[in-house]
Every structure is written in C-alpha cells, then in structure tokens.
Design an enzyme around this catalytic site. Structure first.
Site, PDB file in Angstrom:
ATOM      1  N   ASP A  75       0.809  -1.159   0.117  1.00 24.92           N
ATOM      2  CA  ASP A  75       0.132  -0.075  -0.038  1.00 24.92           C
ATOM      3  C   ASP A  75       1.196   1.385  -0.294  1.00 24.92           C
ATOM      4  O   ASP A  75       2.430   1.261   0.223  1.00 24.92           O
ATOM      5  CB  ASP A  75      -1.041  -0.286   0.684  1.00 24.92           C
ATOM      6  CG  ASP A  75      -0.056  -0.302   2.582  1.00 24.92           C
ATOM      7  OD1 ASP A  75      -1.055  -0.918   2.981  1.00 24.92           O
ATOM      8  OD2 ASP A  75       1.272   0.111   2.720  1.00 24.92           O
ATOM      9  N   ASP A  77       1.791   5.478   1.119  1.00 21.76           N
ATOM     10  CA  ASP A  77       1.035   6.739   2.343  1.00 21.76           C
ATOM     11  C   ASP A  77       1.731   7.503   1.378  1.00 21.76           C
ATOM     12  O   ASP A  77       2.600   7.188   0.717  1.00 21.76           O
ATOM     13  CB  ASP A  77       1.721   6.239   3.131  1.00 21.76           C
ATOM     14  CG  ASP A  77       0.819   4.784   4.412  1.00 21.76           C
ATOM     15  OD1 ASP A  77      -0.135   4.844   3.774  1.00 21.76           O
ATOM     16  OD2 ASP A  77       1.797   4.699   4.998  1.00 21.76           O
ATOM     17  N   ASP A 175      10.273   5.985  12.440  1.00 21.91           N
ATOM     18  CA  ASP A 175      11.255   4.534  13.209  1.00 21.91           C
ATOM     19  C   ASP A 175      12.335   4.287  12.807  1.00 21.91           C
ATOM     20  O   ASP A 175      13.562   4.921  13.434  1.00 21.91           O
ATOM     21  CB  ASP A 175      10.116   3.369  13.972  1.00 21.91           C
ATOM     22  CG  ASP A 175       8.936   3.153  12.132  1.00 21.91           C
ATOM     23  OD1 ASP A 175       9.358   3.872  12.128  1.00 21.91           O
ATOM     24  OD2 ASP A 175       8.539   1.740  12.472  1.00 21.91           O
TER      25      ASP A 175
HETATM   26  P1  ATP Z   1       4.261  -2.411   6.122  1.00 19.00           P
HETATM   27  O1  ATP Z   1       4.606  -2.499   4.658  1.00 19.00           O
HETATM   28  O2  ATP Z   1       4.239  -3.263   6.673  1.00 19.00           O
HETATM   29  O3  ATP Z   1       2.788  -1.892   5.522  1.00 19.00           O
HETATM   30  P2  ATP Z   1       4.699   0.075   7.070  1.00 19.00           P
HETATM   31  O4  ATP Z   1       6.319   0.439   6.846  1.00 19.00           O
HETATM   32  O5  ATP Z   1       3.913   1.197   5.711  1.00 19.00           O
HETATM   33  O6  ATP Z   1       5.442  -1.804   6.783  1.00 19.00           O
HETATM   34  P3  ATP Z   1       2.640   0.788   8.799  1.00 19.00           P
HETATM   35  O7  ATP Z   1       2.187   0.304   9.331  1.00 19.00           O
HETATM   36  O8  ATP Z   1       2.034   1.243   7.075  1.00 19.00           O
HETATM   37  O9  ATP Z   1       3.816   0.320   7.994  1.00 19.00           O
HETATM   38  O10 ATP Z   1       3.864   2.720   8.574  1.00 19.00           O
HETATM   39  C1  ATP Z   1       4.196   3.623   7.808  1.00 19.00           C
HETATM   40  C2  ATP Z   1       4.925   4.756   7.957  1.00 19.00           C
HETATM   41  O11 ATP Z   1       4.260   4.913   9.066  1.00 19.00           O
HETATM   42  C3  ATP Z   1       6.599   3.588   8.785  1.00 19.00           C
HETATM   43  O12 ATP Z   1       7.068   3.035   7.575  1.00 19.00           O
HETATM   44  C4  ATP Z   1       6.825   4.696   9.414  1.00 19.00           C
HETATM   45  O13 ATP Z   1       7.030   5.987   9.141  1.00 19.00           O
HETATM   46  C5  ATP Z   1       5.499   5.217  10.337  1.00 19.00           C
HETATM   47  N1  ATP Z   1       5.600   5.326  11.586  1.00 19.00           N
HETATM   48  C6  ATP Z   1       4.620   3.548  11.774  1.00 19.00           C
HETATM   49  N2  ATP Z   1       4.867   3.268  12.814  1.00 19.00           N
HETATM   50  C7  ATP Z   1       5.199   3.689  13.189  1.00 19.00           C
HETATM   51  C8  ATP Z   1       5.969   3.954  14.820  1.00 19.00           C
HETATM   52  N3  ATP Z   1       5.723   2.900  15.428  1.00 19.00           N
HETATM   53  N4  ATP Z   1       7.079   5.024  15.064  1.00 19.00           N
HETATM   54  C9  ATP Z   1       7.165   5.517  14.500  1.00 19.00           C
HETATM   55  N5  ATP Z   1       6.394   5.599  12.891  1.00 19.00           N
HETATM   56  C10 ATP Z   1       5.621   4.968  12.942  1.00 19.00           C
HETATM   57 MG    MG Z   2       2.367   0.140   5.107  1.00 24.25          MG
END
Ligand code: ATP
Ligand code: MG
Length: 445
Positions: A75, A77, A175
């Site tokens: 997905d 963002d 993060d």
């Molecule tokens: P995935 O591919 O599993 O969705 P993702 O990195 O996109 O991994 P998401 O939970 O969709 O994870 O979060 C999107 C973004 O938001 C992350 O890449 C990170 O930059 C930020 N983020 C999400 N959760 C946290 C957290 N607990 N603390 C800090 N930043 C976070």
């Molecule tokens: Mg994501």
C-alpha cells in the site's frame, strides 16, 4: 512514575529521546534506482494533485522502502504540508479519519477493487518532555485533553498527535531510517534525512535516534523491529546492533500497550507472508515470550508439524497474493488444545458434537480471553472446528448441506491439513476434494 523516578536516580532524562533532525539529502534516480512501473498510479495522482495546489507532497514510509529494495509495495502512503481539511477539499472521495492521529483516506474505485491512499500531514517532533509542557499535569483527565493537539500519558505513551511541523521533524519521528524516506515521483528524487539510503545499501535496519528511548516512547516499535527483520531477512538485512540490543530489556514496556493493538500487531507478524521467518527472529532475539500469549504459543508450537504447515501455508498464500484469514491460522494453532479437551469430554460420555462445543468454549476461555471486537474471528474459528466431525458423514443429505456452508472452503482446507499430517485418512480428504469439485450429476452418484 516509578520508572521515571528510577531514571532520575540513574541520571537518565525522563524521556528526552529527541533524535537529531539530520541533514536533507536528495538522492537521484541513478542511485535509488526506483522502478517507476512499481509506483502506484493513484498515489502519483494524489501527489501531483497536492503539488498542483501549491503543497509539498511525497510518497512516504514503507512504500519508499519497498520501492528502493525492488519490492512491490502493498500500500501507498502520502505525506504533505496540506492539512487534513485542505487535502479533503482537493479530492472527490476523501474522508478525514482518526482522532488520536488525524489522516485523510483518499478512495479510488469501488467494492473489492477499491484502493485507499492514506494521506497524512507532516507532523512536528514533540518528545515526551515537550508534550508534558503542553499537557501540564500528569493526571490530566481525557476530557481536559480534548483541546490539546499533542498529549502523552504518565508513561509517555502518545495519546494525541496532531501538531503539524516541517518535513525534517516528520522524518525524525518515524521509526527506522528505511521507513523515513520521501519519494517525489515527479522529480524522481528520494529525500533522505537519516542515511536511509546508505542503510538500504548496507542491509541494515536501524532505529532513528536512541533505540531504547524510542521503544519507551512507543513500545509497539519493538514488534515492528521484529516484523521488518523477518520481512527483510530474505534480502539479507540485519537489525543494527544498537537497535537490537535493547529489545529484550524493553519487552516489559509492552504491558502498557492495549491488548487489541498487540493482537493486531501479532496478526501482522503472522499474516504478512513472513510467519516462519518471524518465529525464527523471535527466537534469535530472545523474544519468544512476552509480546502476546498466543504469539508465545506460536513460537512454542512452531515445530509441531501441523502448526508448521499452517504457518508455511499462510506464507505461501500471501506470497501468491491470495487472501488469508486469521481464523485459519489461529484455529490450527489451538487445534491441539481443542482435540485434547474434546477427547476428555467424549471419554466422559458426552456426544461428539456437544463435547466439541464444550471443548471449544474451554479453549476460548483459556487462550483467547477477552479481546473485544473479535466476535467474527471467534465465530469463524468455531465454524472451522465444528465442521471437522461433519466431514466424516459422507451419506445422505449431509455432504450437500456442508458444502453449501459459507466457510466450507476454510473447513475443507483445515481437513486437508489434518490429512497431510497423518491425523486422519488421506482418503477422506480426497473424497471431499472429488465431491466438492464434481459437477452436480456426479455428486448425486
Ligand atoms: P508495511 O509494509 O508493513 O505496511 P510500513 O513501514 O508501511 O510497513 P506502516 O504501519 O504502514 O508500516 O506505517 C507507515 C509508516 O509510518 C512507517 O514506514 C513509518 O515511517 C511510520 N510509522 C508507523 N508506525 C510507527 C511507529 N510506531 N513509530 C514511528 N513511526 C511509525
Ligand atoms: Mg504501510
């Protein structure tokens, strides 16, 4: 409170983990090598619409990480300087959601094919001590917080997080360095403040700032560290030493996280195609216990052939882009308990169906507990289990009514898993395979 007091005694600041904001670097296409074909058209459209309206906008987070690694993001963002209201006004179908963390969902398409692009406004970096100044009083009630845009509770957990800020601060609050990059699909540059690009090349998963402090700030990051370590393991990524070493000692911090959030994070560990790798990571990092009871059970039982094949099956299905249901995996994980309880009931003379019902109730009480909002999941698990004895009846109307059941497929897959592991006769599964795929006139035979 006690933690904070001890920290004071040890001379540690309460929660000042403010990482440096880093230096803005623009990484050109020749270095990041993102394949524009992997970039979602709709996400690009959102970015271009926002830019045309005069705002800054980028694809951000996990999608940029995956693109840089040549993986297809699941997905997309977008992060922007526009406020949620401004974003909403630019799109036909856009909805502001969330209170704790207000974002906009821009929706494309309908029904099963619909896609949501999540748009968030750049947020300011406020560490817990800065938030306390806003908050003023540790015991502030929820109602008193209504007007406050950023607030933390006594343990430093963020309750509200809606203060807008510059991009460099937005980056610092993410993060891992790999997750803190911004991609401009128009200029084809990646904006990087924390050497995420270098870490990608070095195959390192590194927390921005002081890892222990960042885990304290949001303990769910502990679970996220495991998730990315598992996901990127096949690309030879390793957790950076300073990121990995405080994980175990920070584990007790998860006690402050609501059960429902832990449950969701657990499912992400097991259902995003890296369940087997996750179990390996949990073991290697010494985190086999202490995240969530069902997860500890999964680690404990991962070498049991039945559970193992269910985990592998889930990974394979996700890899093939097929849907997976948490009910199936959890039903497999707890099947051993159900079988044992069921055998006890029937030994005491209970009729099979009643005995199974009661066994399931017992297992739910003992293992699932009260995770509210899990009604559907529990109902699905029950259905999968309750179908099993019905597969034994192969005469009369029984097979026809079973096959008409909504969750027949899941029940049948479960049966096959049992057959493959020698729990029941393969012939039974084969019979059902033939029966369920046969045309109507043959079925009657
Ligand atoms: P995935 O591919 O599993 O969705 P993702 O990195 O996109 O991994 P998401 O939970 O969709 O994870 O979060 C999107 C973004 O938001 C992350 O890449 C990170 O930059 C930020 N983020 C999400 N959760 C946290 C957290 N607990 N603390 C800090 N930043 C976070
Ligand atoms: Mg994501």
């Amino acid at each position: 409170m006690i933690k904070r007091f001890i920290n004071k005694l040890l001379g540690k600041p309460a929660a000042s983990v403010r990482p440096s904001f880093g230096k803005r670097v623009e990484v050109p296409a020749s270095v990041h090598k993102i394949n524009p074909k992997l970039v979602d058209e709709r996400a690009v459209n959102v970015v271009l619409t926002l830019k045309k309206a005069g705002f800054e906008a980028y694809i951000v987070g996990g999608a940029v990480r995956d693109l840089i690694l040549g993986l297809k993001p699941k997905d997309f963002d977008v992060a922007t300087t526009a406020t949620p209201e401004q974003v909403k006004s630019l799109f036909r179908r856009a909805f502001i959601i969330g209170r704790r963390f207000r974002i906009v969902h821009v929706v494309y398409g309908r029904g099963r094919e619909h896609e949501v692009i999540e748009v968030s406004t750049f947020r300011a970096y406020l560490d817990a001590s800065a938030a306390e100044q806003v908050n003023g009083n540790e015991k502030t009630s929820r109602r008193a917080l209504e007007g406050v845009q950023h607030a933390v509770d006594a343990s430093g957990r963020v309750l509200r997080d809606n203060v807008w800020g510059p991009q460099e601060e937005d980056a610092a609050r993410r993060d891992f360095t790999l997750n803190a990059m911004y991609y401009d699909p128009e200029r084809e540059i990646v904006v990087d403040y924390h050497k995420g690009m270098q870490d990608a090349q070095k195959r390192t998963i590194r927390m921005i700032g002081d890892a222990a402090g960042r885990y304290r700030e949001d303990p769910v990051r502990i679970i996220r560290a495991v998730r990315f370590a598992a996901k990127l393991n096949k690309l030879d990524f390793q957790l950076d030493k300073a990121t990995a070493s405080p994980l175990q000692e920070c584990l007790p911090l998860l006690a402050d996280v609501p059960q429902s959030r832990l449950f969701d994070e657990m499912l992400k560990l097991l259902q995003t195609g890296h369940a087997v790798a996750t179990i390996e990571q949990l073991r290697a990092l010494g985190l086999h216990k202490g995240i969530y009871p069902l997860l500890s059970l999964a680690v404990e039982r991962a070498d049991d052939p039945f559970v193992r094949s269910s985990l592998q099956d889930t990974d394979r299905r996700v890899g093939e882009g097929k849907p997976v249901a948490p009910s199936f995996l959890l039903a497999s994980l707890l099947w051993q308990d159900v079988r044992e309880a069921w055998a006890r009931k029937t030994a005491k003379g209970k009729p099979p169906f009643v005995g199974l019902q009661e066994a399931i109730d017992e297992v739910f009480d003992a293992r699932i507990g009260d995770v509210s909002g899990r009604g559907k999941l529990a109902a699905d698990m029950r259905e999968i289990w309750m179908m099993q004895p019905r597969f034994e009846k192969r005469t009369g109307n029984s097979p026809f009514s079973l096959i008409a059941q909504l969750r027949f497929r899941a029940g049948f897959d479960f049966l096959r898993l049992r057959a493959a592991n020698g729990e029941i006769d393969e012939a039974l599964a084969e019979w059902w395979q033939a029966f369920s795929t046969a045309p109507d006139y043959e079925r009657d035979d």
